[in-house]
Motif scaffolding. Structure first.
Motif, PDB file in Angstrom:
ATOM      1  N   ALA A  15      52.259  37.520  28.015  1.00 54.26           N
ATOM      2  CA  ALA A  15      51.886  38.599  28.931  1.00 54.26           C
ATOM      3  C   ALA A  15      50.926  39.572  28.252  1.00 54.26           C
ATOM      4  O   ALA A  15      51.101  39.945  27.091  1.00 54.26           O
ATOM      5  CB  ALA A  15      53.129  39.341  29.405  1.00 54.26           C
ATOM      6  N   PHE A  16      49.882  39.963  28.988  1.00 53.67           N
ATOM      7  CA  PHE A  16      48.923  40.943  28.494  1.00 53.67           C
ATOM      8  C   PHE A  16      48.425  41.786  29.665  1.00 53.67           C
ATOM      9  O   PHE A  16      48.604  41.431  30.831  1.00 53.67           O
ATOM     10  CB  PHE A  16      47.747  40.257  27.792  1.00 53.67           C
ATOM     11  CG  PHE A  16      46.796  39.562  28.736  1.00 53.67           C
ATOM     12  CD1 PHE A  16      45.618  40.181  29.142  1.00 53.67           C
ATOM     13  CD2 PHE A  16      47.091  38.298  29.228  1.00 53.67           C
ATOM     14  CE1 PHE A  16      44.749  39.544  30.014  1.00 53.67           C
ATOM     15  CE2 PHE A  16      46.230  37.651  30.108  1.00 53.67           C
ATOM     16  CZ  PHE A  16      45.050  38.281  30.497  1.00 53.67           C
ATOM     17  N   ILE A  36      42.934  46.274  25.670  1.00 53.23           N
ATOM     18  CA  ILE A  36      44.057  45.460  26.121  1.00 53.23           C
ATOM     19  C   ILE A  36      45.328  45.808  25.353  1.00 53.23           C
ATOM     20  O   ILE A  36      45.293  46.418  24.281  1.00 53.23           O
ATOM     21  CB  ILE A  36      43.770  43.955  25.930  1.00 53.23           C
ATOM     22  CG1 ILE A  36      43.570  43.623  24.436  1.00 53.23           C
ATOM     23  CG2 ILE A  36      42.573  43.512  26.755  1.00 53.23           C
ATOM     24  CD1 ILE A  36      43.504  42.144  24.143  1.00 53.23           C
ATOM     25  N   GLU A  37      46.443  45.396  25.943  1.00 52.50           N
ATOM     26  CA  GLU A  37      47.742  45.349  25.281  1.00 52.50           C
ATOM     27  C   GLU A  37      48.337  43.974  25.551  1.00 52.50           C
ATOM     28  O   GLU A  37      48.038  43.353  26.583  1.00 52.50           O
ATOM     29  CB  GLU A  37      48.694  46.417  25.836  1.00 52.50           C
ATOM     30  CG  GLU A  37      48.299  47.848  25.535  1.00 52.50           C
ATOM     31  CD  GLU A  37      49.303  48.841  26.113  1.00 52.50           C
ATOM     32  OE1 GLU A  37      49.278  50.009  25.696  1.00 52.50           O
ATOM     33  OE2 GLU A  37      50.107  48.427  26.996  1.00 52.50           O
ATOM     34  N   LEU A  41      54.823  38.106  19.884  1.00 49.33           N
ATOM     35  CA  LEU A  41      55.283  36.728  19.946  1.00 49.33           C
ATOM     36  C   LEU A  41      56.798  36.613  19.861  1.00 49.33           C
ATOM     37  O   LEU A  41      57.391  35.687  20.427  1.00 49.33           O
ATOM     38  CB  LEU A  41      54.642  35.898  18.824  1.00 49.33           C
ATOM     39  CG  LEU A  41      53.126  35.718  18.925  1.00 49.33           C
ATOM     40  CD1 LEU A  41      52.618  34.940  17.716  1.00 49.33           C
ATOM     41  CD2 LEU A  41      52.754  34.994  20.206  1.00 49.33           C
ATOM     42  N   ASP A  42      57.449  37.525  19.154  1.00 46.04           N
ATOM     43  CA  ASP A  42      58.885  37.373  18.900  1.00 46.04           C
ATOM     44  C   ASP A  42      59.684  38.620  19.266  1.00 46.04           C
ATOM     45  O   ASP A  42      60.644  38.971  18.593  1.00 46.04           O
ATOM     46  CB  ASP A  42      59.118  37.017  17.419  1.00 46.04           C
ATOM     47  CG  ASP A  42      58.657  35.609  17.104  1.00 46.04           C
ATOM     48  OD1 ASP A  42      59.029  34.688  17.852  1.00 46.04           O
ATOM     49  OD2 ASP A  42      57.910  35.427  16.138  1.00 46.04           O
ATOM     50  N   ARG A  46      55.285  46.372  22.568  1.00 46.13           N
ATOM     51  CA  ARG A  46      54.004  45.787  22.958  1.00 46.13           C
ATOM     52  C   ARG A  46      52.929  46.160  21.942  1.00 46.13           C
ATOM     53  O   ARG A  46      52.924  47.263  21.396  1.00 46.13           O
ATOM     54  CB  ARG A  46      53.637  46.275  24.360  1.00 46.13           C
ATOM     55  CG  ARG A  46      52.370  45.647  24.923  1.00 46.13           C
ATOM     56  CD  ARG A  46      52.206  45.916  26.396  1.00 46.13           C
ATOM     57  NE  ARG A  46      52.589  44.752  27.179  1.00 46.13           N
ATOM     58  CZ  ARG A  46      52.075  44.494  28.383  1.00 46.13           C
ATOM     59  NH1 ARG A  46      51.221  45.329  28.944  1.00 46.13           N
ATOM     60  NH2 ARG A  46      52.436  43.429  29.043  1.00 46.13           N
ATOM     61  N   ILE A  47      51.990  45.244  21.686  1.00 46.12           N
ATOM     62  CA  ILE A  47      50.939  45.438  20.695  1.00 46.12           C
ATOM     63  C   ILE A  47      49.696  45.994  21.368  1.00 46.12           C
ATOM     64  O   ILE A  47      49.238  45.470  22.379  1.00 46.12           O
ATOM     65  CB  ILE A  47      50.629  44.112  19.979  1.00 46.12           C
ATOM     66  CG1 ILE A  47      51.859  43.625  19.219  1.00 46.12           C
ATOM     67  CG2 ILE A  47      49.432  44.250  19.043  1.00 46.12           C
ATOM     68  CD1 ILE A  47      51.718  42.250  18.633  1.00 46.12           C
ATOM     69  N   GLY A  48      49.124  47.060  20.795  1.00 46.45           N
ATOM     70  CA  GLY A  48      47.939  47.710  21.354  1.00 46.45           C
ATOM     71  C   GLY A  48      48.231  49.145  21.697  1.00 46.45           C
ATOM     72  O   GLY A  48      49.287  49.690  21.338  1.00 46.45           O
TER      73      GLY A  48
END
Length: 220
Positions: A15-16, A36-37, A41-42, A46-48
């Motif tokens: 998901a992004f 983007i965010e 993976l694990d 959320r990244i971003g």
């Protein structure tokens, strides 16, 4: 859920969200920037947000034109900017390929590009696989087609004048082409990938594709 993405040898969804899109430059290929965010993976936060630039190309057709009677593949030679800038060999060898025109489907694009860049019409054609050549740089999504051709009338030059194309079609015996790739004499990524694919599966796929051609002629 831990290890879910590491343990399966397949591309998987993640998901992004696109928070912002900006056109940086409009040209032969548009250059865009996205904010983007995406999910980790694990698990976890959320990244971003992060900014990423990319070349907007979209779907392209790449054609492997195979002449079974001659056991040869038609390749082309033309000037390539990146090859000129980064190697001593500006006149690169590659496969017929091109972007999809507005309102055109990918199979129509494949037949058109084959005609424009080699002068040959496909006797039969089918999509074999797809690949992302550089997904960190571009959204170019290549669909690889195998085309059965008769190279007896192969032209010595091709290309569209309005796009400044200067193309030389070349009839390459399959084993010679495989040797050129294995020896490192060719660096075009699509041609390398497709030659390796053809060495494993191409002749069998071509024979099956020819069978559909003969069946259609019998039904006519």
């Amino acid at each position: 859920m831990s290890g879910h993405y590491r343990d399966q040898l397949t591309d998987q969804p993640l998901a992004f969200e696109v928070l912002r899109e900006e056109l940086i430059h409009r040209g032969f290929r548009d250059f865009k920037q996205l904010t983007i965010e995406h999910d980790p993976l694990d698990g976890g936060a959320r990244i971003g947000p992060m900014e990423r630039e990319y070349l907007a190309t979209g779907p392209v057709a790449v054609i492997v034109p195979y002449d079974p009677a001659r056991d040869a593949i038609v390749v082309i030679r033309q000037f390539r900017l990146a090859a000129a800038l980064d190697t001593p060999n500006a006149a690169a060898v590659e496969l017929p390929a091109g972007m999809v025109d507005p309102g055109e489907n990918i199979a129509e694009a494949a037949a058109r590009e084959l005609q424009e860049e080699t002068g040959l019409a496909p006797l039969a054609i089918e999509r074999c696989f797809s690949m992302l050549p550089s997904p960190g740089l571009t959204d170019e999504h290549a669909h690889i087609f195998l085309a059965i051709v008769d190279a007896g009338e192969l032209e010595t030059s091709a290309g569209k004048d309005d796009e400044h194309e200067d193309i030389r079609p070349i009839l390459a015996p399959v084993e010679d082409l495989i040797a050129a790739v294995d020896d490192g004499r060719i660096e075009n990524g699509y041609l390398i990938a497709c030659t390796h694919w053809f060495a494993r599966k191409g002749r069998a796929r071509a024979q099956a594709l020819q069978g559909t051609l003969f069946d259609s002629e019998g039904d006519a």
